[in-house]
Design a protein around this motif. Structure first.
Motif, short mmCIF file in Angstrom:
data_model
loop_
_atom_site.label_atom_id
_atom_site.label_comp_id
_atom_site.label_asym_id
_atom_site.label_seq_id
_atom_site.Cartn_x
_atom_site.Cartn_y
_atom_site.Cartn_z
N VAL A 273 3.82 14.75 -11.00
CA VAL A 273 4.72 14.89 -12.15
C VAL A 273 3.95 15.05 -13.45
CG1 VAL A 273 6.53 13.76 -13.49
CG2 VAL A 273 6.55 13.62 -10.98
N PHE A 274 2.84 14.33 -13.59
CA PHE A 274 2.12 14.31 -14.87
C PHE A 274 0.79 15.05 -14.82
CE2 PHE A 274 4.59 10.29 -14.62
CZ PHE A 274 5.48 10.55 -15.64
N CYS A 275 0.72 16.06 -13.99
CA CYS A 275 -0.55 16.79 -13.83
C CYS A 275 -1.01 17.44 -15.14
CB CYS A 275 -0.41 17.86 -12.75
SG CYS A 275 -1.92 18.80 -12.46
N LYS A 276 -0.08 18.02 -15.89
CA LYS A 276 -0.45 18.69 -17.13
C LYS A 276 -1.06 17.71 -18.12
CE LYS A 276 2.30 21.85 -18.55
NZ LYS A 276 3.46 22.59 -19.13
N GLU A 277 -0.49 16.53 -18.24
CA GLU A 277 -1.03 15.51 -19.14
C GLU A 277 -2.36 14.96 -18.61
OE1 GLU A 277 3.28 15.92 -19.74
OE2 GLU A 277 2.00 15.62 -17.98
N ILE A 278 -2.43 14.71 -17.30
CA ILE A 278 -3.64 14.15 -16.70
C ILE A 278 -4.81 15.11 -16.85
CG2 ILE A 278 -4.70 13.51 -14.49
CD1 ILE A 278 -1.98 12.33 -13.68
N SER A 279 -4.54 16.40 -16.79
CA SER A 279 -5.60 17.40 -16.90
C SER A 279 -6.30 17.36 -18.25
CB SER A 279 -5.03 18.79 -16.65
OG SER A 279 -4.45 18.88 -15.36
N GLN A 280 -5.65 16.79 -19.25
CA GLN A 280 -6.25 16.71 -20.57
C GLN A 280 -7.03 15.42 -20.80
OE1 GLN A 280 -2.94 17.26 -23.27
NE2 GLN A 280 -2.48 19.31 -22.50
N TRP A 281 -7.00 14.51 -19.85
CA TRP A 281 -7.75 13.26 -19.96
C TRP A 281 -9.24 13.51 -19.72
CZ3 TRP A 281 -4.48 9.25 -16.66
CH2 TRP A 281 -3.21 9.14 -17.25
N THR B 190 0.83 -1.21 0.00
CA THR B 190 0.00 0.00 0.00
C THR B 190 0.86 1.26 0.00
OG1 THR B 190 -0.18 -0.26 2.41
CG2 THR B 190 -2.03 -1.03 1.07
N LEU B 191 2.01 1.21 0.67
CA LEU B 191 2.92 2.35 0.66
C LEU B 191 3.45 2.62 -0.74
CD1 LEU B 191 4.61 4.50 2.12
CD2 LEU B 191 6.32 2.71 2.58
N LEU B 192 3.85 1.56 -1.44
CA LEU B 192 4.39 1.71 -2.79
C LEU B 192 3.32 2.18 -3.77
CD1 LEU B 192 6.72 -1.43 -3.02
CD2 LEU B 192 7.39 0.95 -2.64
N LEU B 193 2.13 1.59 -3.70
CA LEU B 193 1.05 2.00 -4.60
C LEU B 193 0.63 3.44 -4.35
CD1 LEU B 193 -1.22 -1.18 -4.73
CD2 LEU B 193 -0.02 -0.12 -6.65
N GLY B 194 0.47 3.78 -3.08
CA GLY B 194 0.10 5.15 -2.75
C GLY B 194 1.13 6.15 -3.22
N SER B 195 2.41 5.83 -3.02
CA SER B 195 3.49 6.72 -3.45
C SER B 195 3.50 6.87 -4.97
CB SER B 195 4.84 6.18 -2.97
OG SER B 195 4.86 6.10 -1.56
N LEU B 196 3.20 5.78 -5.68
CA LEU B 196 3.16 5.84 -7.14
C LEU B 196 2.06 6.79 -7.62
CD1 LEU B 196 4.10 4.79 -9.90
CD2 LEU B 196 2.47 2.91 -9.65
N PHE B 197 0.88 6.68 -7.02
CA PHE B 197 -0.22 7.57 -7.41
C PHE B 197 0.10 9.02 -7.05
CE2 PHE B 197 -2.91 3.64 -7.27
CZ PHE B 197 -3.36 3.72 -8.58
N TRP B 198 0.73 9.23 -5.88
CA TRP B 198 1.11 10.58 -5.48
C TRP B 198 2.10 11.18 -6.47
CZ3 TRP B 198 5.80 12.82 -4.30
CH2 TRP B 198 5.75 14.07 -3.69
N LEU B 199 3.10 10.38 -6.87
CA LEU B 199 4.13 10.85 -7.78
C LEU B 199 3.54 11.19 -9.15
CD1 LEU B 199 7.19 11.34 -8.03
CD2 LEU B 199 7.41 9.00 -8.85
#
Length: 255
Positions: free
Chosen positions: A190-198, A177-186
Motif C-alpha cells: 500500500v505504501f510503496c510510493k512513500e517507502i521508496s522515498q525513505w 507471526t501471521l499478523l506481523l507478517g501480514s502487516l509488513f506485506w500490506l
C-alpha cells in the motif's frame, strides 16, 4: 519496482512486483532481499523434517515440511526472475500447501478417509491446470484467503482442547507471526510510493517471508504436538540450542 538495468532474465512478465528495486545487486537476481529471505523458511522446514523422520512421525508431517521447503524454493525462483512461469511456481505450491494443511487438520475426524485426499488431490491438480492458462491477481488472493479461513475453525478447536501451556504459546506465536507478517506485506503493497522515498527500504515483503517461515514452523510444531496427543505418544516440548521449540515424543513399545 521496475528499473532500466539490463537483466539476465529479460523483461518482467509477472503480474505482481514488490517494493524493491530490481537488479540492484546482481543481473541474475531481480529482487535480492525477497529472494534470500526465503532461506529461513527452508532451514526451519529442514529442522522440522529431520525431527519428523528421527521420531517416526506420520508421513503427513514429513510431506508438510517438504511442502514448506518447496514453496520457499518456488518463491526464490519467482523473486529472482520475476517471470510469469516462475510466479506459478510460487502461487500454485501455496494452494497445494494449504490443501495439505486442510488434510492434516480435518482427516483425524473424517469418517470417509479416502474421499478427502482424493478430493483435495483433484482440486489441487485442477487449480494447477487452470492457473497455467489464466493469470489470476486479486482472484488468487481471494481464493487463497478463503482456503486459509477454512482452516481456522479446526485450529481453534485444537487450541481450546489443548491444556499444555507450551502448546498454547506455540499457537499464540503462530497467530502473532501471521499478523506481523501480514502487516509488513500490506505496508509494502500500500505504501510503496512513500517507502521508496525513505533513505532505507525496510523490505516489508522480505520480512513477510521471514515471519511466514516462522509461522509455518510454529503451525507444524503445534499440529505435531496435537497429533501426538491423539495417538497417546506423550509429547512434550524441548528447545533446540535452548531457543527453537520442537516436539519430543515417547511411543508405546507396541508402536
Amino acid at each position: 519496482m521496475a528499473e532500466t538495468i539490463s537483466s539476465f532474465w529479460g523483461p518482467v512478465t509477472s503480474t505482481i512486483e514488490c517494493c524493491e528495486k530490481n537488479y540492484a545487486y546482481s543481473s541474475y537476481i531481480a529482487e535480492f532481499y525477497n529472494t534470500i529471505s526465503n532461506i529461513p523458511t527452508i532451514l526451519l522446514a529442514f529442522i522440522g523434517l529431520i525431527n519428523a523422520f528421527r521420531q517416526r512421525f506420520e508421513k503427513r508431517f514429513s510431506v508438510l515440511h517438504v511442502s514448506n521447503m518447496t514453496l520457499a524454493f518456488g518463491s526464490m525462483l519467482y523473486h529472482a526472475t520475476l517471470q510469469h512461469v516462475q510466479q506459478q511456481s510460487d502461487e500454485t505450491p501455496m494452494v497445494w500447501e494449504i490443501l495439505l494443511y486442510m488434510y492434516v487438520l480435518y482427516s483425524p475426524d473424517w469418517h470417509y478417509r479416502s474421499t478427502m485426499p482424493i478430493f483435495l488431490f483433484f482440486y489441487g491438480a485442477a487449480f494447477a491446470v487452470v492457473h497455467s492458462f489464466v493469470r489470476f491477481d486479486i482472484g488468487f488472493k481471494v481464493h487463497y484467503v478463503i482456503l486459509c479461513l477454512l482452516c481456522i475453525p479446526r485450529m481453534y478447536k485444537y487450541y481450546i482442547y489443548t491444556a499444555d501451556v507450551c502448546a498454547k504459546w506455540i499457537a499464540k506465536l503462530y497467530v502473532a507471526t501471521l499478523l506481523l507478517g501480514s502487516l509488513f506485506w500490506l505496508c509494502d503493497r500500500v505504501f510503496c510510493k512513500e517507502i521508496s522515498q525513505w533513505p532505507v527500504n525496510p523490505q516489508g515483503h522480505a520480512l513477510w517471508h521471514v515471519f511466514m517461515g516462522l509461522n509455518s514452523y510454529f503451525a507444524n510444531t503445534f499440529l505435531m504436538f496435537c497429533r501426538a496427543q491423539q495417538r497417546g505418544w506423550s509429547p512434550k516440548f524441548v528447545r533446540l540450542f535452548g531457543v527453537l521449540p520442537y516436539v519430543k515424543i515417547e511411543k508405546p513399545k507396541s508402536q
